[in-house]
Design an enzyme around this catalytic site. Structure first.
Site, PDB file in Angstrom:
ATOM      1  N   LYS A  89       0.843  -1.198   0.000  1.00  0.00           N
ATOM      2  CA  LYS A  89       0.000   0.000   0.000  1.00  0.00           C
ATOM      3  C   LYS A  89       0.875   1.242   0.000  1.00  0.00           C
ATOM      4  O   LYS A  89       1.951   1.257   0.589  1.00  0.00           O
ATOM      5  CB  LYS A  89      -0.899   0.029   1.251  1.00  0.00           C
ATOM      6  N   GLY A 189     -21.046   6.540   3.380  1.00  0.00           N
ATOM      7  CA  GLY A 189     -20.037   6.850   2.377  1.00  0.00           C
ATOM      8  C   GLY A 189     -20.604   6.753   0.981  1.00  0.00           C
ATOM      9  O   GLY A 189     -21.012   5.674   0.533  1.00  0.00           O
ATOM     10  N   LEU A 190     -20.657   7.899   0.305  1.00  0.00           N
ATOM     11  CA  LEU A 190     -21.246   7.955  -1.038  1.00  0.00           C
ATOM     12  C   LEU A 190     -20.220   8.414  -2.065  1.00  0.00           C
ATOM     13  O   LEU A 190     -20.496   9.230  -2.938  1.00  0.00           O
ATOM     14  CB  LEU A 190     -22.459   8.888  -1.026  1.00  0.00           C
ATOM     15  N   GLY A 191     -19.022   7.870  -1.938  1.00  0.00           N
ATOM     16  CA  GLY A 191     -17.993   8.155  -2.916  1.00  0.00           C
ATOM     17  C   GLY A 191     -18.180   7.307  -4.162  1.00  0.00           C
ATOM     18  O   GLY A 191     -19.300   6.920  -4.511  1.00  0.00           O
ATOM     19  N   LYS A 192     -17.074   6.966  -4.805  1.00  0.00           N
ATOM     20  CA  LYS A 192     -17.129   6.237  -6.073  1.00  0.00           C
ATOM     21  C   LYS A 192     -17.891   4.918  -5.946  1.00  0.00           C
ATOM     22  O   LYS A 192     -18.711   4.577  -6.802  1.00  0.00           O
ATOM     23  CB  LYS A 192     -15.698   5.986  -6.568  1.00  0.00           C
ATOM     24  N   VAL A 193     -17.635   4.179  -4.884  1.00  0.00           N
ATOM     25  CA  VAL A 193     -18.272   2.870  -4.696  1.00  0.00           C
ATOM     26  C   VAL A 193     -19.683   3.010  -4.128  1.00  0.00           C
ATOM     27  O   VAL A 193     -20.628   2.371  -4.602  1.00  0.00           O
ATOM     28  CB  VAL A 193     -17.416   1.970  -3.787  1.00  0.00           C
ATOM     29  N   GLY A 194     -19.832   3.844  -3.109  1.00  0.00           N
ATOM     30  CA  GLY A 194     -21.122   3.993  -2.439  1.00  0.00           C
ATOM     31  C   GLY A 194     -22.241   4.402  -3.380  1.00  0.00           C
ATOM     32  O   GLY A 194     -23.364   3.895  -3.290  1.00  0.00           O
TER      33      GLY A 194
END
Length: 367
Positions: A89, A189-194
């Protein structure tokens, strides 16, 4: 404990020894101000693969701990998804909304190149595929590039698809059916995945989707796409009445404080390192909450970029992501039979696989 005392008691080598890390490398680029850390956990299965997270860490110690935790998770994620890769990482200390530039990520690419293929990186929280188009000017050891640049495109698509499959497997364990219709799901969480996950839930005709995000624009975007979602404040999401809680932001969301608030029957989401400590997995089992181990459920993005290394094929990639469902059923069965928490069952499955493949690789098979 003060920050000074905390740093005084922190030992990098003790942390590495604790989880078997092979290497941690620090980089500072004077010209661009890049401050980055690469942690390599285990390369038994192959070169280390892991995304690059950019975040405004409070302390350098926090950044190091995040790199160590996330790289270990990548080793397990690679093993459980069948990839012949190890875990690593990168963390970059900085504000992803203000500190980026072409030169900044070229500097990161130069850092990655110094490892000569021992480590391969891609996107994560705070970074985008275009950032790695910039990094790719200085290194070939990047994946998750846009399709127009020869990559596999948006990894959030496969990650969200895998979370949806994981949620169905978890629902089968918790409720006796893998249909999500009629359930209430809380999405943190409503980012790219959410955002994409909410779309899958909408298609499955869930009864209610409750959402939250620390960024108002993400909430507004989801509300515009799916007007029937219910919005709550970030600190309220843990205590909402729901069937499934889905953490899709940062880690350590299952902790002493939140466990007291949970009113769900299952937890499955895309966030890494959801358990603040292993004992919180034990506590979930005691409460009767079915937990889908994060590195199993969120392996879709890893599956996609690993597939990119051999020439991306979308159909093959989704077929591999479908196996998340079967792997979780195997883990849930092991958990029931051995009367152990699901996170322990997942770890046993992965560690056994790494040990067996490590022995295979030690055998001489001829020139």
């Amino acid at each position: 404990m003060s920050n000074h005392e905390k740093q005084k008691n922190f030992s990098i080598f003790e942390e590495m020894e604790k989880y078997g890390h092979e290497q941690i490398i620090f980089n500072y680029d004077k010209a661009t101000g890049l401050k980055s850390i690469i942690a390599i956990h285990d390369t038994t299965l192959g070169p280390a693969l892991g995304g690059c997270r950019m975040w405004n860490y409070d302390t350098e110690e926090d950044a190091i701990v995040d790199a160590l935790r996330l790289s270990r998770g990548m080793t397990y994620k690679c093993a459980v998804s069948g990839a012949t890769l190890g875990g690593g990482k990168t963390v970059v200390i900085g504000n992803p909304r203000k500190d980026k530039s072409d030169e900044f990520f070229q500097a990161l690419g130069t850092f990655v190149e110094t490892l000569k293929g021992r480590y391969i990186t891609s996107t994560d929280v705070g970074t985008t595929s275009m950032d790695f188009v910039c990094a790719g000017k200085q290194t070939k050891y990047v994946v998750g590039l846009p399709e127009e640049y020869g990559g596999s495109g948006n990894t959030a698509i496969t990650t969200a698809y895998g979370i949806w499959k994981a949620m169905k497997a978890t629902a089968r364990e918790a409720f006796g059916t893998d249909s999500l219709e009629g359930l209430t799901v809380a999405v943190q969480g409503l980012g790219k995945v959410g955002q994409l996950l909410v779309g899958h839930l909408h298609d499955e005709k869930v009864r209610k989707v409750i959402v939250t995000d620390i960024f108002e624009e993400n909430v507004n975007k989801v509300k515009e796409m799916f007007p029937d979602v219910e919005i709550v404040k970030p600190e309220e999401i843990y205590g909402v009445e729901c069937d499934i809680f889905s953490p899709n932001a940062l880690g350590a969301v299952v902790n002493d404080h939140t466990i007291k608030e949970f009113k769900c029957k299952a937890i499955v989401g895309a966030a890494n390192n959801q358990l603040a400590e292993d004992r919180h997995g034990d506590m979930l089992q005691e409460k009767g909450i079915v937990y889908a181990p994060d590195y199993v459920a969120n392996a879709g993005g890893l599956i996609q970029v690993a597939d990119e290394l051999q020439g991306f094929n979308k159909e093959r990639c989704l077929k591999k992501a479908d196996l998340i469902y079967d792997t979780l059923l195997q883990i849930f069965e092991m958990s029931r039979e051995q009367k152990i928490p699901t996170y322990k069952a997942a770890d046993i499955l992965v560690e056994s696989k790494i040990e067996k493949i490590g022995k295979l690789q030690n055998k001489f098979i001829g020139n």
